[in-house]
Design a protein around this motif. Structure first.
Motif, mmCIF file in Angstrom:
data_model
loop_
_atom_site.group_PDB
_atom_site.id
_atom_site.type_symbol
_atom_site.label_atom_id
_atom_site.label_comp_id
_atom_site.label_asym_id
_atom_site.label_seq_id
_atom_site.Cartn_x
_atom_site.Cartn_y
_atom_site.Cartn_z
ATOM 1 N N PHE A 7 2.955 5.587 73.986
ATOM 2 C CA PHE A 7 1.926 6.619 73.864
ATOM 3 C C PHE A 7 1.339 6.976 75.227
ATOM 4 N N PHE A 8 0.971 5.952 76.012
ATOM 5 C CA PHE A 8 0.359 6.213 77.319
ATOM 6 C C PHE A 8 1.355 6.793 78.318
ATOM 7 N N GLU A 9 2.610 6.358 78.254
ATOM 8 C CA GLU A 9 3.637 6.932 79.128
ATOM 9 C C GLU A 9 3.849 8.406 78.807
ATOM 10 N N ALA A 10 3.872 8.748 77.519
ATOM 11 C CA ALA A 10 4.027 10.148 77.119
ATOM 12 C C ALA A 10 2.823 10.968 77.579
ATOM 13 N N LEU A 11 1.637 10.393 77.497
ATOM 14 C CA LEU A 11 0.429 11.074 77.960
ATOM 15 C C LEU A 11 0.504 11.354 79.457
ATOM 16 N N GLN A 12 0.825 10.313 80.245
ATOM 17 C CA GLN A 12 0.942 10.481 81.696
ATOM 18 C C GLN A 12 2.021 11.487 82.060
ATOM 19 N N GLN A 13 3.156 11.409 81.393
ATOM 20 C CA GLN A 13 4.271 12.311 81.679
ATOM 21 C C GLN A 13 3.903 13.751 81.350
ATOM 22 N N SER A 14 3.198 13.961 80.247
ATOM 23 C CA SER A 14 2.817 15.324 79.863
ATOM 24 C C SER A 14 1.842 15.924 80.871
ATOM 25 N N VAL A 15 0.958 15.103 81.433
ATOM 26 C CA VAL A 15 0.036 15.589 82.461
ATOM 27 C C VAL A 15 0.817 15.906 83.738
ATOM 28 N N ALA A 16 1.734 15.004 84.117
ATOM 29 C CA ALA A 16 2.527 15.208 85.326
ATOM 30 C C ALA A 16 3.415 16.448 85.214
ATOM 31 N N ASN A 17 3.955 16.701 84.029
ATOM 32 C CA ASN A 17 4.843 17.853 83.812
ATOM 33 C C ASN A 17 4.078 19.134 83.492
ATOM 34 N N ASP A 18 2.775 19.045 83.429
ATOM 35 C CA ASP A 18 1.905 20.183 83.123
ATOM 36 C C ASP A 18 2.226 20.788 81.761
ATOM 37 N N ASP A 19 2.534 19.934 80.764
ATOM 38 C CA ASP A 19 2.749 20.448 79.414
ATOM 39 C C ASP A 19 1.828 19.788 78.381
ATOM 40 N N PHE A 20 0.794 19.089 78.845
ATOM 41 C CA PHE A 20 -0.219 18.510 77.959
ATOM 42 C C PHE A 20 -1.028 19.649 77.338
ATOM 43 N N VAL A 21 -1.204 19.621 76.020
ATOM 44 C CA VAL A 21 -2.004 20.637 75.340
ATOM 45 C C VAL A 21 -3.345 20.036 74.934
ATOM 46 N N LYS A 22 -3.318 18.990 74.112
ATOM 47 C CA LYS A 22 -4.537 18.294 73.700
ATOM 48 C C LYS A 22 -4.162 16.998 73.015
#
Length: 125
Positions: A7-22
């Motif tokens: 879960f935390f790796e996916a969160l960090q990766q989504s922020v790094a890839n600029d595809d985090f929504v919410k």
């Protein structure tokens, strides 16, 4: 914290890839406590990356701004002690994390719910 690694790796990766929504934390263990759910958004404020937590209570909303490392600690605490599920929404996939009554953590990814990011309007506090 190792149970939440995916879960935390996916969160960090989504922020790094600029595809985090919410991120949404829901299904309270005790509804009588009044905390309905928690919404998490990501913003850059004055060059700093912050996560804005919106704690939705029955009568009011409380906002907090946290760094990534502090946000991880807060998310783990919320998922282990207050809620049963969390959903990470990204532009590529949604990741659902579930915590059982015995504190066993499982993750499941699904098709993305969002095609576009939400507008960046941080709440002033």
């Amino acid at each position: 914290m190792s149970d939440f690694n995916e879960f935390f790796e996916a969160l960090q990766q989504s922020v790094a890839n600029d595809d985090f929504v919410k991120l949404t934390i829901s299904k309270p263990i005790k509804k009588s406590e009044g905390l309905l759910n928690v919404y998490v958004r990501f913003f850059e404020v004055d060059g700093k990356q912050v996560f804005e937590f919106k704690y939705r209570h029955i009568t009011e909303n409380i906002f907090k701004k946290l760094s990534l490392s502090t946000a991880k600690i807060e998310l783990e605490k919320l998922l282990l002690n207050t809620f049963r599920t969390g959903t990470l929404f990204t532009l590529n996939f949604d990741l659902l994390v579930m915590v059982s009554k015995k504190k066993l953590v499982s993750c499941r990814d699904t098709a993305p719910s969002f095609r576009n990011k939400l507008p960046e309007i941080p709440r002033e506090s």
